[in-house]
Scaffold this active site. Structure first.
Site, PDB file in Angstrom:
ATOM      1  N   LYS A  84      -5.227  -2.446  -1.234  1.00  0.00           N
ATOM      2  CA  LYS A  84      -4.252  -3.545  -1.314  1.00  0.00           C
ATOM      3  C   LYS A  84      -4.605  -4.627  -0.297  1.00  0.00           C
ATOM      4  O   LYS A  84      -4.548  -5.824  -0.599  1.00  0.00           O
ATOM      5  CB  LYS A  84      -2.835  -3.003  -1.086  1.00  0.00           C
ATOM      6  CG  LYS A  84      -2.350  -2.173  -2.257  1.00  0.00           C
ATOM      7  CD  LYS A  84      -1.109  -1.345  -1.959  1.00  0.00           C
ATOM      8  CE  LYS A  84      -0.839  -0.402  -3.143  1.00  0.00           C
ATOM      9  NZ  LYS A  84       0.285   0.504  -2.930  1.00  0.00           N
ATOM     10  N   ASP A  96       7.480  -4.551  -4.088  1.00  0.00           N
ATOM     11  CA  ASP A  96       7.259  -3.362  -4.916  1.00  0.00           C
ATOM     12  C   ASP A  96       8.355  -3.219  -5.975  1.00  0.00           C
ATOM     13  O   ASP A  96       8.228  -2.437  -6.904  1.00  0.00           O
ATOM     14  CB  ASP A  96       7.260  -2.106  -4.026  1.00  0.00           C
ATOM     15  CG  ASP A  96       5.889  -1.455  -3.947  1.00  0.00           C
ATOM     16  OD1 ASP A  96       5.028  -1.816  -4.775  1.00  0.00           O
ATOM     17  OD2 ASP A  96       5.701  -0.590  -3.076  1.00  0.00           O
ATOM     18  N   GLN A 119       4.259   2.239   1.828  1.00  0.00           N
ATOM     19  CA  GLN A 119       3.445   3.109   0.970  1.00  0.00           C
ATOM     20  C   GLN A 119       4.150   4.451   0.761  1.00  0.00           C
ATOM     21  O   GLN A 119       4.505   5.124   1.724  1.00  0.00           O
ATOM     22  CB  GLN A 119       2.048   3.305   1.589  1.00  0.00           C
ATOM     23  CG  GLN A 119       1.090   4.090   0.712  1.00  0.00           C
ATOM     24  CD  GLN A 119       0.790   3.400  -0.621  1.00  0.00           C
ATOM     25  OE1 GLN A 119       0.540   2.202  -0.671  1.00  0.00           O
ATOM     26  NE2 GLN A 119       0.833   4.157  -1.710  1.00  0.00           N
TER      27      GLN A 119
END
Ligand code: NDP
Length: 295
Positions: A54, A121, A98
């Site tokens: 990422k 997200d 994460q």
């Protein structure tokens, strides 16, 4: 009939070039550079590698990435303090925690602390709630299902009125995928581990999304001729014939299903490259909202 192969790599490449252009425009017009903060707790090798991918993808399109690492035994308070600090940081337009977090941490609480307008997200309960409600729009759509929707549209699928079957109901893929398809006016069936006679259900699908995490589970006779098949699955399987001793396969038996489907994504090379692309797009959107004074 051999299916049209939906090339996620090519779509992702084109979209990333467009994102890089838009990042430049934002800098020129408003002097704002999009920034993504990643929060990694612990030393899970898969999570470390996802975060690195990422960060690299950010650099390539001109998005600044801010990597934050906490030890595996970090307390709930420490993780929450970091998220609060990132919420306040004007250079950060997106916060990515994460997952999975170590077991002792309350994931739901951490995700719900992320500022709604930095929730790139799309896992904040309010964003998910809006996705579930008719006539509401989330600020951000979860990246993997968002990427799958882009691929369906790229392939020319008629979503409105279609019978869509989603295999899997996880919070990060199956459930938001089903909600996106409902938003797009498909008639949606969600299958899971207690569904009876899966092949009979999947054979009704004009659009079939596989997100179960079972290597090559979907066979040719599970698929309606001409269906659009999106394979979200990404599974590592032993392969003594390969140099590494393993290879990656999807949830769909690609070689046989491509002879029946109308269009299909390969895995790897389908949804995978789209997930990070949509994260970049969401981060750009976060920065644009700030620059334009929308939040
Ligand atoms: P989860 O394990 O969280 O969820 C799997 C879902 O599939 C569950 O709803 C489960 O049902 C259902 N399921 C499992 N086995 C069966 C079965 N035999 N029959 C019917 N349903 C079953 O997985 P994720 O959603 O996180 O991931 C799914 C796949 O997508 C994985 O291969 C993963 O690696 C991949 N993935 C790919 C991404 C990408 O960027 N390309 C991103 C995220 C995931 P139940 O709810 O009843 O347990």
């Amino acid at each position: 009939m051999t299916a049209k192969i939906i090339d996620g790599k090519a779509v992702a490449k084109r979209m990333r070039a467009e994102i890089a252009e838009d990042v430049k425009k934002l800098q020129e017009q408003y002097g704002v550079t999009p920034g993504l903060a990643t929060v990694l707790v612990g030393d899970n090798p898969a999570s470390q590698s996802y975060v690195r991918m990422k960060q690299r993808a950010c650099e390539k399109v001109g998005i600044t990435s801010f990597g934050h690492k906490l030890p595996a035994d970090a307390s709930q308070e420490e993780v929450e303090a970091l998220v609060r600090q990132l919420n306040e940081d004007p250079n950060v337009h997106g916060i990515l925690v994460q997952l999975p977090l170590p077991k002792h941490l309350d994931e739901e609480r951490v995700l719900s602390l992320i500022s709604l307008h930095k929730d790139v997200d799309g896992f904040h309960p309010i964003n998910i709630g809006r996705l579930a409600m008719k006539g509401r729009e989330p600020l951000f759509i979860p990246c993997t299902p968002y990427g799958a929707m882009v691929l369906l549209k790229e392939a020319g699928a008629q979503i409105e009125g279609a019978n869509a079957v989603v295999l899997g109901r996880s919070n990060i893929v199956g459930m938001p995928m089903a909600m996106l398809l409902i938003h797009a006016n498909a008639t949606v069936t969600v299958c899971h581990s207690r569904t009876r006679d899966l092949p009979a259900v999947t054979r009704q699908a004009d659009i079939l999304i596989a997100a179960v995490g079972r290597p090559e589970m979907v066979k040719a006779d599970w698929v309606k001729p001409g269906a659009y098949v999106i394979d979200v699955g990404s599974n590592k399987v032993d392969d003594p014939s390969s140099e590494k001793g393993y290879r990656w396969v999807g949830d769909v038996a690609f070689d046989e299903v491509k002879e029946v489907a109308g269009a299909i994504t390969p895995s790897p090379g389908g949804v995978g490259p789209m997930t990070i692309t949509m994260l970049l797009k969401n981060t750009l959107r976060g920065a644009e909202m700030v620059a334009r004074g929308e939040v």
